[in-house]
Write a protein that holds these residues in place. Structure first.
Motif, PDB file in Angstrom:
ATOM      1  N   VAL A 168      30.619  29.729  -6.785  1.00 48.51           N
ATOM      2  CA  VAL A 168      30.667  28.594  -5.864  1.00 48.51           C
ATOM      3  C   VAL A 168      29.274  28.303  -5.305  1.00 48.51           C
ATOM      4  O   VAL A 168      28.817  27.151  -5.258  1.00 48.51           O
ATOM      5  N   LEU A 169      28.580  29.362  -4.867  1.00 48.67           N
ATOM      6  CA  LEU A 169      27.246  29.183  -4.295  1.00 48.67           C
ATOM      7  C   LEU A 169      26.278  28.557  -5.290  1.00 48.67           C
ATOM      8  O   LEU A 169      25.606  27.555  -4.988  1.00 48.67           O
ATOM      9  N   VAL A 170      26.181  29.125  -6.471  1.00 42.22           N
ATOM     10  CA  VAL A 170      25.181  28.671  -7.441  1.00 42.22           C
ATOM     11  C   VAL A 170      25.525  27.280  -7.962  1.00 42.22           C
ATOM     12  O   VAL A 170      24.636  26.431  -8.116  1.00 42.22           O
ATOM     13  N   LEU A 171      26.802  27.009  -8.212  1.00 41.93           N
ATOM     14  CA  LEU A 171      27.170  25.666  -8.664  1.00 41.93           C
ATOM     15  C   LEU A 171      26.840  24.628  -7.599  1.00 41.93           C
ATOM     16  O   LEU A 171      26.361  23.528  -7.912  1.00 41.93           O
ATOM     17  N   ALA A 172      27.063  24.965  -6.332  1.00 42.77           N
ATOM     18  CA  ALA A 172      26.720  24.045  -5.250  1.00 42.77           C
ATOM     19  C   ALA A 172      25.222  23.773  -5.210  1.00 42.77           C
ATOM     20  O   ALA A 172      24.784  22.638  -4.989  1.00 42.77           O
ATOM     21  N   ILE A 173      24.426  24.809  -5.443  1.00 39.31           N
ATOM     22  CA  ILE A 173      22.972  24.630  -5.446  1.00 39.31           C
ATOM     23  C   ILE A 173      22.533  23.778  -6.632  1.00 39.31           C
ATOM     24  O   ILE A 173      21.697  22.874  -6.492  1.00 39.31           O
ATOM     25  N   LEU A 174      23.107  24.043  -7.788  1.00 38.16           N
ATOM     26  CA  LEU A 174      22.694  23.311  -8.988  1.00 38.16           C
ATOM     27  C   LEU A 174      23.077  21.836  -8.931  1.00 38.16           C
ATOM     28  O   LEU A 174      22.400  20.989  -9.527  1.00 38.16           O
ATOM     29  N   THR A 175      24.145  21.515  -8.227  1.00 34.07           N
ATOM     30  CA  THR A 175      24.635  20.140  -8.233  1.00 34.07           C
ATOM     31  C   THR A 175      24.208  19.325  -7.021  1.00 34.07           C
ATOM     32  O   THR A 175      24.621  18.182  -6.871  1.00 34.07           O
ATOM     33  N   GLN A 176      23.368  19.912  -6.147  1.00 31.16           N
ATOM     34  CA  GLN A 176      22.855  19.122  -5.027  1.00 31.16           C
ATOM     35  C   GLN A 176      21.346  19.004  -5.129  1.00 31.16           C
ATOM     36  O   GLN A 176      20.740  19.514  -6.046  1.00 31.16           O
ATOM     37  N   GLY A 177      20.739  18.290  -4.171  1.00 31.60           N
ATOM     38  CA  GLY A 177      19.346  17.884  -4.298  1.00 31.60           C
ATOM     39  C   GLY A 177      18.368  19.010  -4.502  1.00 31.60           C
ATOM     40  O   GLY A 177      18.072  19.766  -3.580  1.00 31.60           O
ATOM     41  N   LEU A 178      17.861  19.138  -5.709  1.00 35.22           N
ATOM     42  CA  LEU A 178      16.752  20.047  -5.971  1.00 35.22           C
ATOM     43  C   LEU A 178      15.446  19.380  -5.559  1.00 35.22           C
ATOM     44  O   LEU A 178      15.370  18.163  -5.402  1.00 35.22           O
ATOM     45  N   ASN A 179      14.424  20.193  -5.374  1.00 39.55           N
ATOM     46  CA  ASN A 179      13.129  19.593  -5.017  1.00 39.55           C
ATOM     47  C   ASN A 179      12.510  18.875  -6.210  1.00 39.55           C
ATOM     48  O   ASN A 179      13.069  18.855  -7.303  1.00 39.55           O
ATOM     49  N   ASP A 180      11.352  18.282  -5.990  1.00 41.20           N
ATOM     50  CA  ASP A 180      10.764  17.430  -7.022  1.00 41.20           C
ATOM     51  C   ASP A 180      10.465  18.176  -8.308  1.00 41.20           C
ATOM     52  O   ASP A 180      10.513  17.614  -9.394  1.00 41.20           O
ATOM     53  N   GLU A 181      10.135  19.465  -8.179  1.00 42.53           N
ATOM     54  CA  GLU A 181       9.831  20.232  -9.386  1.00 42.53           C
ATOM     55  C   GLU A 181      11.101  20.670 -10.108  1.00 42.53           C
ATOM     56  O   GLU A 181      11.053  21.184 -11.212  1.00 42.53           O
ATOM     57  N   GLY A 182      12.255  20.529  -9.436  1.00 36.50           N
ATOM     58  CA  GLY A 182      13.514  20.888 -10.073  1.00 36.50           C
ATOM     59  C   GLY A 182      13.738  22.369 -10.217  1.00 36.50           C
ATOM     60  O   GLY A 182      14.544  22.797 -11.022  1.00 36.50           O
ATOM     61  N   ASN A 183      13.039  23.198  -9.437  1.00 40.40           N
ATOM     62  CA  ASN A 183      13.193  24.644  -9.623  1.00 40.40           C
ATOM     63  C   ASN A 183      13.540  25.367  -8.330  1.00 40.40           C
ATOM     64  O   ASN A 183      13.294  26.558  -8.197  1.00 40.40           O
ATOM     65  N   GLY A 184      14.132  24.697  -7.399  1.00 44.76           N
ATOM     66  CA  GLY A 184      14.528  25.373  -6.174  1.00 44.76           C
ATOM     67  C   GLY A 184      14.996  24.383  -5.144  1.00 44.76           C
ATOM     68  O   GLY A 184      15.268  23.223  -5.435  1.00 44.76           O
ATOM     69  N   LEU A 191      19.593  23.149   3.995  1.00 50.69           N
ATOM     70  CA  LEU A 191      20.658  22.950   4.974  1.00 50.69           C
ATOM     71  C   LEU A 191      22.026  22.974   4.308  1.00 50.69           C
ATOM     72  O   LEU A 191      22.957  23.643   4.780  1.00 50.69           O
ATOM     73  N   ILE A 192      22.151  22.261   3.199  1.00 44.84           N
ATOM     74  CA  ILE A 192      23.431  22.240   2.484  1.00 44.84           C
ATOM     75  C   ILE A 192      23.817  23.642   2.028  1.00 44.84           C
ATOM     76  O   ILE A 192      24.972  24.081   2.177  1.00 44.84           O
ATOM     77  N   THR A 193      22.847  24.378   1.479  1.00 43.09           N
ATOM     78  CA  THR A 193      23.125  25.730   1.002  1.00 43.09           C
ATOM     79  C   THR A 193      23.541  26.645   2.141  1.00 43.09           C
ATOM     80  O   THR A 193      24.453  27.473   1.990  1.00 43.09           O
ATOM     81  N   ALA A 194      22.898  26.521   3.298  1.00 39.93           N
ATOM     82  CA  ALA A 194      23.273  27.335   4.458  1.00 39.93           C
ATOM     83  C   ALA A 194      24.719  27.080   4.853  1.00 39.93           C
ATOM     84  O   ALA A 194      25.473  28.020   5.152  1.00 39.93           O
ATOM     85  N   LEU A 195      25.136  25.823   4.832  1.00 35.94           N
ATOM     86  CA  LEU A 195      26.521  25.499   5.184  1.00 35.94           C
ATOM     87  C   LEU A 195      27.490  26.032   4.131  1.00 35.94           C
ATOM     88  O   LEU A 195      28.590  26.492   4.466  1.00 35.94           O
ATOM     89  N   VAL A 196      27.085  25.991   2.856  1.00 32.97           N
ATOM     90  CA  VAL A 196      27.920  26.559   1.795  1.00 32.97           C
ATOM     91  C   VAL A 196      28.082  28.059   2.001  1.00 32.97           C
ATOM     92  O   VAL A 196      29.183  28.615   1.839  1.00 32.97           O
ATOM     93  N   VAL A 197      27.002  28.739   2.375  1.00 32.10           N
ATOM     94  CA  VAL A 197      27.073  30.187   2.614  1.00 32.10           C
ATOM     95  C   VAL A 197      28.023  30.501   3.768  1.00 32.10           C
ATOM     96  O   VAL A 197      28.812  31.453   3.701  1.00 32.10           O
ATOM     97  N   VAL A 198      27.978  29.712   4.840  1.00 27.89           N
ATOM     98  CA  VAL A 198      28.926  29.904   5.942  1.00 27.89           C
ATOM     99  C   VAL A 198      30.355  29.720   5.436  1.00 27.89           C
ATOM    100  O   VAL A 198      31.250  30.530   5.739  1.00 27.89           O
ATOM    101  N   GLY A 199      30.573  28.661   4.658  1.00 27.71           N
ATOM    102  CA  GLY A 199      31.907  28.418   4.130  1.00 27.71           C
ATOM    103  C   GLY A 199      32.400  29.540   3.239  1.00 27.71           C
ATOM    104  O   GLY A 199      33.564  29.959   3.320  1.00 27.71           O
ATOM    105  N   ILE A 200      31.522  30.058   2.383  1.00 26.53           N
ATOM    106  CA  ILE A 200      31.907  31.181   1.521  1.00 26.53           C
ATOM    107  C   ILE A 200      32.249  32.402   2.371  1.00 26.53           C
ATOM    108  O   ILE A 200      33.237  33.101   2.108  1.00 26.53           O
ATOM    109  N   GLY A 201      31.447  32.670   3.383  1.00 27.58           N
ATOM    110  CA  GLY A 201      31.720  33.814   4.237  1.00 27.58           C
ATOM    111  C   GLY A 201      33.063  33.713   4.927  1.00 27.58           C
ATOM    112  O   GLY A 201      33.834  34.680   4.989  1.00 27.58           O
ATOM    113  N   LEU A 202      33.380  32.529   5.439  1.00 32.70           N
ATOM    114  CA  LEU A 202      34.646  32.334   6.149  1.00 32.70           C
ATOM    115  C   LEU A 202      35.835  32.384   5.202  1.00 32.70           C
ATOM    116  O   LEU A 202      36.893  32.929   5.549  1.00 32.70           O
ATOM    117  N   SER A 203      35.680  31.833   4.004  1.00 36.54           N
ATOM    118  CA  SER A 203      36.816  31.695   3.091  1.00 36.54           C
ATOM    119  C   SER A 203      36.959  32.846   2.105  1.00 36.54           C
ATOM    120  O   SER A 203      38.084  33.258   1.791  1.00 36.54           O
TER     121      SER A 203
END
Length: 263
Positions: A168-184, A191-203
């Protein structure tokens, strides 16, 4: 992006991640801490803010992977060169160990008070003769500050839990805004990833404590084994492979699905 950028960004970012994430675990666990017994919500949000802070600091330098699972997922997706992967992994592990040492330094007095308290030591289960062999027999009184551990010790279930949560974490990262270089991660991605991590922790965090990051568990576990902590107990190396293997499998599956469904 140079090799020095990767090393500096990943080392500092991962160290901050573990300092703040391990710090909230220490705050909730240790005696003489103002936040003791604050509970699971405090831990999940603390780890989310830890990810946000570490990623925000490192995003403009190294892309803020801060996690071998993310690095592997990005390499499979094509955003990170495979030749850079070893340096990412080494830097992330080094940063995680630094962060764990800093947690010990911040809570030095609390560690001593906790580990010399007769009431705390009385509550620790013996390693042999346990009635419930599904519990974690070798977890010392502060191991949970440094590492994850299962509530029910079943290797297959524990690995599956880590695979799914990391997927869930990695797919969320891959499918949301990467930086201009496309490598992170860029700033919004952090911010989005932090919220995903909270959601994973809770669920999904209840069964194993949601490592979802091999070095988040392995680096601090090594530090726990090395630190001169009195009465610290074992480092539970028998479980240590689960939060490494599970997240890497989850990351590979997420990268593969991304290439099939989203690329």
């Amino acid at each position: 992006m140079s090799s020095s950028d990767i090393f500096i960004g990943e080392t500092i970012g991962t160290a901050i991640l573990i300092l703040l994430g391990g710090g909230v675990c220490a705050a909730v666990t240790l005696k003489r801490s103002k936040a003791r017994n604050a509970g699971w919500l405090a831990i999940t949000f603390g780890w989310g803010f830890a990810v946000l802070t570490g990623a925000y600091i490192a995003s403009g330098v190294s892309g803020a992977h801060l996690n071998p699972a993310v690095t592997i997922g990005l390499a499979i997706q094509g955003g990170t060169a495979w030749s850079d992967v070893p340096l990412y992994l080494v830097s992330e592990l080094f940063g995680a160990m630094i962060g764990a040492v800093l947690v010990w330094a911040v809570y030095y007095g609390q560690f001593h008070a906790h580990l010399t308290d007769p009431e705390i030591l009385e509550d620790q289960p013996a390693e042999e003769g346990l009635v419930d062999q599904t519990s974690a027999p070798k977890a010392g009184p502060v191991l949970g500050i440094f590492t994850t551990g299962p509530e029910i010790r079943n290797a297959v279930q524990n690995v599956v839990t880590e695979v799914i949560a990391t997927f869930v974490l990695v797919l969320a990262i891959l499918t949301q805004g990467l930086n201009d270089e496309g490598n992170g991660l860029g700033a919004l991605g952090a911010l989005i990833t932090a919220l995903v991590v909270v959601g994973i922790g809770l669920s999904l965090g209840g069964p194993t404590g949601y490592a979802i990051n091999p070095v988040r568990d392995l680096g601090p576990r090594i530090v726990h084994a090395l630190l001169p902590l009195p009465n610290k107990g074992g480092s539970d190396w028998g479980y240590a492979w689960v939060p490494v293997v599970g997240p890497l499998i989850g990351a590979a599956l997420a990268g593969g699905l991304y290439n099939l469904a989203f690329a």
